[in-house]
Design an enzyme around this catalytic site. Structure first.
Site, PDB file in Angstrom:
ATOM      1  N   ILE A  28     -10.334  21.999 -58.857  1.00  0.00           N
ATOM      2  CA  ILE A  28     -11.562  22.726 -59.723  1.00  0.00           C
ATOM      3  C   ILE A  28     -10.955  22.892 -61.124  1.00  0.00           C
ATOM      4  CG2 ILE A  28     -12.787  24.721 -59.952  1.00  0.00           C
ATOM      5  CD1 ILE A  28     -12.557  25.183 -57.020  1.00  0.00           C
TER       6      ILE A  28
ATOM      7  N   ASP B  34       5.402  28.498 -62.208  1.00  0.00           N
ATOM      8  CA  ASP B  34       4.687  29.464 -61.043  1.00  0.00           C
ATOM      9  C   ASP B  34       4.187  30.833 -61.907  1.00  0.00           C
ATOM     10  OD1 ASP B  34       4.510  31.168 -58.613  1.00  0.00           O
ATOM     11  OD2 ASP B  34       4.889  29.427 -57.713  1.00  0.00           O
TER      12      ASP B  34
ATOM     13  N   SER C 164     -13.346  33.629 -52.800  1.00  0.00           N
ATOM     14  CA  SER C 164     -13.627  32.694 -51.749  1.00  0.00           C
ATOM     15  C   SER C 164     -14.433  33.153 -50.753  1.00  0.00           C
ATOM     16  CB  SER C 164     -12.334  32.043 -50.914  1.00  0.00           C
ATOM     17  OG  SER C 164     -12.837  31.431 -49.576  1.00  0.00           O
TER      18      SER C 164
ATOM     19  N   TYR D 298      -5.444  33.874 -45.657  1.00  0.00           N
ATOM     20  CA  TYR D 298      -6.040  33.365 -46.833  1.00  0.00           C
ATOM     21  C   TYR D 298      -7.240  34.292 -47.399  1.00  0.00           C
ATOM     22  CZ  TYR D 298      -8.851  30.776 -50.048  1.00  0.00           C
ATOM     23  OH  TYR D 298      -9.660  30.405 -51.085  1.00  0.00           O
TER      24      TYR D 298
ATOM     25  N   ASN E 205     -17.917  26.255 -50.111  1.00  0.00           N
ATOM     26  CA  ASN E 205     -17.043  25.079 -49.756  1.00  0.00           C
ATOM     27  C   ASN E 205     -17.298  24.036 -50.958  1.00  0.00           C
ATOM     28  OD1 ASN E 205     -16.048  25.019 -46.715  1.00  0.00           O
ATOM     29  ND2 ASN E 205     -18.065  26.034 -46.908  1.00  0.00           N
TER      30      ASN E 205
ATOM     31  N   VAL F 215     -13.426  19.042 -45.623  1.00  0.00           N
ATOM     32  CA  VAL F 215     -13.921  18.222 -44.530  1.00  0.00           C
ATOM     33  C   VAL F 215     -14.950  17.303 -45.207  1.00  0.00           C
ATOM     34  CG1 VAL F 215     -16.302  19.683 -44.462  1.00  0.00           C
ATOM     35  CG2 VAL F 215     -15.266  18.344 -42.526  1.00  0.00           C
TER      36      VAL F 215
ATOM     37  N   ILE G  92     -13.815  16.000 -35.916  1.00  0.00           N
ATOM     38  CA  ILE G  92     -14.688  17.286 -35.915  1.00  0.00           C
ATOM     39  C   ILE G  92     -13.853  18.108 -35.367  1.00  0.00           C
ATOM     40  CG2 ILE G  92     -16.874  18.270 -35.604  1.00  0.00           C
ATOM     41  CD1 ILE G  92     -18.135  15.423 -36.108  1.00  0.00           C
ATOM     42  N   PHE G  93     -13.387  19.206 -35.813  1.00  0.00           N
ATOM     43  CA  PHE G  93     -13.047  20.526 -35.194  1.00  0.00           C
ATOM     44  C   PHE G  93     -14.132  21.204 -34.412  1.00  0.00           C
ATOM     45  CE2 PHE G  93      -9.737  19.106 -37.883  1.00  0.00           C
ATOM     46  CZ  PHE G  93      -8.569  19.058 -37.075  1.00  0.00           C
TER      47      PHE G  93
ATOM     48  N   GLY H  86      -9.134  30.853 -37.417  1.00  0.00           N
ATOM     49  CA  GLY H  86      -9.645  31.424 -38.570  1.00  0.00           C
ATOM     50  C   GLY H  86     -10.954  30.720 -39.139  1.00  0.00           C
TER      51      GLY H  86
END
Length: 327
Positions: free
Chosen positions: A13, A52, A117, A141, A170, A184, A200-201, A267
């Site tokens: 991004i 960092d 998010s 996260y 997403n 994905v 595919i989960f 998650g």
């Protein structure tokens, strides 16, 4: 000329955001733990610091550059990695943000734009998700992003720092640097062009809200001048199941992929679709890319990238790429 410091500016991004900032005449400074080589074709006018966010050297960057605004994109972004190493997730997403906020206050930054998010919402109360809905993250996260949001709000109360928090859906789009955890859609496109089965989960019926990376970059830049002390969803505004994504890719590529179903991942949320009405009202932003157009462009770029670097393994399926041509 306004100077904008972008953390994570060498990332997915970030690189799109930096490019758009330069096109619109902003002076840009990038802070990223990645090496400068991670930004191929970087504009030489962009100052780059490899470090960092928790580094003591960050203070020196602010003292030298004196940015007017900060777009904070640097983060640990993997849900699964956060579950495996919550300490590192917190170090990056919470401690890094706190250290950044301290420099913003000390050196008089006028505004912070923060990349949050949809993960902060957890399992939604209703669809589409509104910014006023409860937050109940289901992963470390999501917790780290929510805690960072709270620190930003507290710094605003204590020190008067202005901010806009953007909660991304997403994000997808073409990228030349791969992490192995690129989402994905990237995984599907890579596999469909290489003749590999799509993993595919879960059942594939879970729905997601996808937004193109260039639309996200546009929202980041708009938030420099629009919105104040606010939280805003940045999303495509509609849900689509993973199986429907497979159908679109099948149609656009002309490839019939095999499907490999795996157990659901910890998650993950079954359904996540966010309302983006507030972004239109506060930022004057709406997504430009439809999902079909975004997938079409991604397939074309990915095919050209693989062909140009001779990455197509010998003997694998060569996709027809129906309807995918140079624009």
């Amino acid at each position: 000329m306004m100077k904008v410091l972008v953390t994570g500016g060498a990332g997915f991004i970030g690189s799109h955001t930096v490019k758009l900032l330069r096109e619109q005449g902003y002076q840009v400074v990038v802070v990223d733990r990645l090496a400068e080589a991670a930004m191929p074709g970087r504009d030489e006018s962009v100052s780059f610091y490899q470090l960092d966010l928790v580094s003591e050297q960050l203070e020196g960057v602010f003292e030298t550059e004196r940015p007017d605004c900060v777009i904070h994109l640097a983060a640990q972004i993997s849900v699964q990695r956060s579950l495996k190493d919550p300490c590192q997730d917190a170090e990056n997403n919470i401690m890094g943000t706190i250290h950044l906020l301290m420099q913003c206050v000390r050196f008089g930054v006028k505004k912070l734009v923060f990349a949050s998010s949809a993960a902060v919402y957890g399992t939604p109360e209703s669809i589409p998700i509104q910014e006023t809905d409860n937050t109940d993250p289901q992963s470390f996260y999501g917790v780290s992003k929510l805690v960072a949001e709270r620190y930003i709000h507290s710094f605003a109360v204590q020190y008067g720092l202005d901010y806009v928090i953007l909660r991304y859906a997403n994000v997808y789009g073409f990228k030349t640097t791969r992490s192995g955890e690129d989402g994905v859609i990237t995984a599907f496109v890579e596999r469909i062009l290489s003749g590999q089965p799509l993993e595919i989960f879960g059942s594939g019926e879970q729905t997601r809200d996808f937004v193109h990376v260039q639309d996200v970059a546009h929202a980041n830049v708009l938030a420099i001048r629009n919105g104040s002390r606010d939280i805003i969803n940045i999303s495509g505004g509609g849900g689509i199941s993973l199986l429907e994504i497979v159908g679109l890719l099948r149609e656009l590529s002309g490839v019939e992929p095999a499907l490999h179903f795996l157990p659901p991942q910890s998650g993950d949320i079954d359904h996540s679709v966010m309302c983006n009405r507030k972004a239109a009202e506060q930022l004057n932003w709406m997504p430009y890319y439809t999902l079909r157009d975004g997938l079409h462009t991604l397939l074309r770029h990915e095919a050209q990238y693989k062909t140009g670097l001779h990455l197509q393994p010998p003997g694998t399926c060569q996709p027809k790429l129906t309807g995918i041509s140079s624009m």
